[in-house]
Design an enzyme around this catalytic site. Sequence first.
Site, PDB file in Angstrom:
ATOM      1  N   CYS A   1      27.849  37.707  33.559  1.00 17.68           N
ATOM      2  CA  CYS A   1      27.816  36.256  33.781  1.00 17.68           C
ATOM      3  C   CYS A   1      26.622  35.625  33.078  1.00 17.68           C
ATOM      4  O   CYS A   1      26.616  34.428  32.836  1.00 17.68           O
ATOM      5  CB  CYS A   1      27.757  35.978  35.268  1.00 17.68           C
ATOM      6  SG  CYS A   1      26.523  36.955  36.096  1.00 17.68           S
TER       7      CYS A   1
ATOM      8  N   GLU B   1      28.346  31.574  42.850  1.00 15.37           N
ATOM      9  CA  GLU B   1      27.910  31.989  41.505  1.00 15.37           C
ATOM     10  C   GLU B   1      29.160  31.969  40.640  1.00 15.37           C
ATOM     11  O   GLU B   1      30.055  32.786  40.831  1.00 15.37           O
ATOM     12  CB  GLU B   1      27.330  33.412  41.522  1.00 15.37           C
ATOM     13  CG  GLU B   1      26.167  33.627  42.486  1.00 15.37           C
ATOM     14  CD  GLU B   1      24.883  33.005  42.003  1.00 15.37           C
ATOM     15  OE1 GLU B   1      24.829  32.560  40.840  1.00 15.37           O
ATOM     16  OE2 GLU B   1      23.939  32.921  42.800  1.00 15.37           O
TER      17      GLU B   1
HETATM   18  P1  NAP Z   1      38.077  35.282  40.287  1.00 14.09           P
HETATM   19  O1  NAP Z   1      39.464  35.451  39.828  1.00 14.09           O
HETATM   20  O2  NAP Z   1      37.635  33.943  40.746  1.00 14.09           O
HETATM   21  O3  NAP Z   1      37.910  36.353  41.463  1.00 14.09           O
HETATM   22  C1  NAP Z   1      36.691  36.539  42.103  1.00 14.09           C
HETATM   23  C2  NAP Z   1      36.938  37.077  43.512  1.00 14.09           C
HETATM   24  O4  NAP Z   1      37.608  36.113  44.291  1.00 14.09           O
HETATM   25  C3  NAP Z   1      37.800  38.332  43.540  1.00 14.09           C
HETATM   26  O5  NAP Z   1      37.298  39.182  44.548  1.00 14.09           O
HETATM   27  C4  NAP Z   1      39.159  37.780  43.916  1.00 14.09           C
HETATM   28  O6  NAP Z   1      39.967  38.731  44.539  1.00 14.09           O
HETATM   29  C5  NAP Z   1      38.773  36.698  44.889  1.00 14.09           C
HETATM   30  N1  NAP Z   1      39.747  35.645  45.059  1.00 14.09           N
HETATM   31  C6  NAP Z   1      40.673  35.197  44.176  1.00 14.09           C
HETATM   32  N2  NAP Z   1      41.360  34.166  44.708  1.00 14.09           N
HETATM   33  C7  NAP Z   1      40.850  33.947  45.943  1.00 14.09           C
HETATM   34  C8  NAP Z   1      41.145  33.025  46.995  1.00 14.09           C
HETATM   35  N3  NAP Z   1      42.092  32.105  46.866  1.00 14.09           N
HETATM   36  N4  NAP Z   1      40.431  33.104  48.136  1.00 14.09           N
HETATM   37  C9  NAP Z   1      39.454  34.025  48.271  1.00 14.09           C
HETATM   38  N5  NAP Z   1      39.135  34.928  47.326  1.00 14.09           N
HETATM   39  C10 NAP Z   1      39.819  34.888  46.169  1.00 14.09           C
HETATM   40  O7  NAP Z   1      37.021  35.705  39.221  1.00 14.09           O
HETATM   41  P2  NAP Z   1      37.020  37.007  38.277  1.00 14.09           P
HETATM   42  O8  NAP Z   1      38.012  36.762  37.221  1.00 14.09           O
HETATM   43  O9  NAP Z   1      37.102  38.239  39.112  1.00 14.09           O
HETATM   44  O10 NAP Z   1      35.529  36.966  37.703  1.00 14.09           O
HETATM   45  C11 NAP Z   1      35.197  36.479  36.438  1.00 14.09           C
HETATM   46  C12 NAP Z   1      34.354  35.247  36.592  1.00 14.09           C
HETATM   47  O11 NAP Z   1      33.261  35.483  37.459  1.00 14.09           O
HETATM   48  C13 NAP Z   1      33.747  34.803  35.291  1.00 14.09           C
HETATM   49  O12 NAP Z   1      34.097  33.455  35.094  1.00 14.09           O
HETATM   50  C14 NAP Z   1      32.258  34.909  35.485  1.00 14.09           C
HETATM   51  O13 NAP Z   1      31.512  33.880  34.900  1.00 14.09           O
HETATM   52  C15 NAP Z   1      32.104  34.851  36.951  1.00 14.09           C
HETATM   53  N6  NAP Z   1      30.932  35.613  37.339  1.00 14.09           N
HETATM   54  C16 NAP Z   1      29.823  34.957  37.745  1.00 14.09           C
HETATM   55  C17 NAP Z   1      28.707  35.664  38.116  1.00 14.09           C
HETATM   56  C18 NAP Z   1      27.459  34.972  38.586  1.00 14.09           C
HETATM   57  O14 NAP Z   1      26.601  35.636  39.113  1.00 14.09           O
HETATM   58  N7  NAP Z   1      27.339  33.688  38.410  1.00 14.09           N
HETATM   59  C19 NAP Z   1      28.732  37.052  38.092  1.00 14.09           C
HETATM   60  C20 NAP Z   1      29.873  37.686  37.666  1.00 14.09           C
HETATM   61  C21 NAP Z   1      30.978  36.961  37.285  1.00 14.09           C
HETATM   62  P3  NAP Z   1      41.082  39.536  43.695  1.00 14.09           P
HETATM   63  O15 NAP Z   1      40.342  40.361  42.693  1.00 14.09           O
HETATM   64  O16 NAP Z   1      41.776  40.352  44.706  1.00 14.09           O
HETATM   65  O17 NAP Z   1      41.946  38.502  43.052  1.00 14.09           O
END
Ligand code: NAP
Length: 523
Positions: A296, A257
């Site tokens: 999102c 997602e």
């Molecule tokens: P993110 O930076 O991609 O982080 C998401 C998760 O992935 C966090 O738990 C993060 O941990 C972890 N993570 C980061 N790097 C990783 C790696 N190399 N390997 C494994 N895990 C890793 O995203 P975000 O900034 O938290 O979230 C915002 C985005 O989420 C927005 O773009 C939004 O559109 C999207 N979103 C989508 C939905 C949906 O249902 N489609 C819902 C909510 C949000 P850490 O926090 O420890 O870095």
Amino acid sequence: MTNYLHNYLSGQWQPETTVANILRDPVTGAELAQTGGRADGLEAGFDFARTHGAAALQAMSYGERAAMLAEIGKVLQANRDAYYEIALANSGTTQADSAVDIEGAAYTLNYYAKAGAAFGQARTLLDGAAVSLSKDQLFQSQHIITPVRGLALFINAFNFPAWGLWEKAAPALLSGVPVVIKPATVTAWLTQRMVADVVAAGILPAGALSIVCGSSAGLLDSLQLFDVLSFTGSADTAAQIRAHAAVVRHSVRTNIEADSLNSAILGEDAAPGTPAFDLYIKELVREMTTKSGQRCTAIRRALVPARYFDAVAEATAARLAQITVGNPRNADVRMGSLVSREQFDSVQQGIAALAGEARLIHDGRQQTLIDADPAVAACVAPTLLGIADAEQASLVHDHEVFGPVSTLLGYRDAPHAIALAHRGLGSLVTSVFSADEAWMAQAACALAGSHGRVHMVTPEVGKSQSGHGNVMPVSIHGGPGRAGGGEELGGMRGLGFYHRRSAIQASAATLEQLAATSAKWHY
Ligand code: NAP
């Protein structure tokens, strides 16, 4: 006293390690909690979940597991005041915005508790009916679905620490699959507290629910054949996850997602002064401001007939001007903050980038904050941009600004509106506001190809409609293309990800024996 967020693996709270991350109040900057870095004992913890957790869960019937979900719901209810306090401090949300996450979690959990109870004492689910494979009808084929043999790893985004856990864990646990949750670090406190409360209540068997806070290092390396992975977050991280060696080598089933440039279309019939027009403005403002636009599913692109562009701009800006922004502890504040100062910077940069091609209609950057220091707080007031001729826009279809920001786009005619919606290249949701039901029915089918959900609002359903951005457990959540291609929830469809399908080819009598301990998988 430090509030260290311990990991829970192998049925044990893990000892504190060197502090690697600090969680803060995004309004005051105050330190709230700490996490360690790379988790110790991941491989052993994952093995424990796959063996002890899975065995104990799968020794139960669907009905028994559904009853456990209901018990978890009671624990969450008993502790909800603490959850609101954590959300206020760590996510900077008002009571109403915290409720979207906390009550949404409870609602989804209770939905699966009730729906799962209908499977009763069944231990296997039948997918469709038996079909004969021989002329004498004696040899038949019956598809069954059984829980996957591995664990479910959830890597979640920062915006839904409560709902993000339970909307995934409820269908997984109901399916009999153990869960390991890795919340986004910046808001991990609420997820960790909920897990701690459920562990303390002793509802789940050991190994059924584990949590890793802080660094994601080593998590993907610990995945094995038969595990499943559900990721919610940015498209960039999603791309790394899809290509991870363990995911590729072990054929790990993956649900993604990711980013989404959701749209909302005002119908050509919905002229200023009509009920559909008013409903559209109300919804747009609600979507921009709920959880400070950190959903999102929020409306990023507002598609309106070019001839109503000015009227929509004026009506929306008038409502946005009423939104008070600042410290959610102040009762006068309607919208709190973003989750962190990093997100604040990212949203500011996003607004500046969009302003390169769009006009600022309502510039929230001018707004005074209530009870919050603009040099410290991650508060951004709602900002509306606009491009009267949508053909001049390009970045707006490509760049998701994850905050209270939307762009109005003027379209020529209905086919143009639908073409613009598709330019999001795959979104979680689009909505349409109109009183023309015949056109809406056609538009729904035309939009479905690039949207997980199409939300249609006529004036008749103005009060009963569930909201553009609200994810209901009976409807699927997920979108194709840019949105990640995932699919969650959707009632009992949501169990599909945690099961696998097998064809059982056997005598009719053998299949009757099998059916005696099974229930029909229904949606
Ligand atoms: P993110 O930076 O991609 O982080 C998401 C998760 O992935 C966090 O738990 C993060 O941990 C972890 N993570 C980061 N790097 C990783 C790696 N190399 N390997 C494994 N895990 C890793 O995203 P975000 O900034 O938290 O979230 C915002 C985005 O989420 C927005 O773009 C939004 O559109 C999207 N979103 C989508 C939905 C949906 O249902 N489609 C819902 C909510 C949000 P850490 O926090 O420890 O870095």
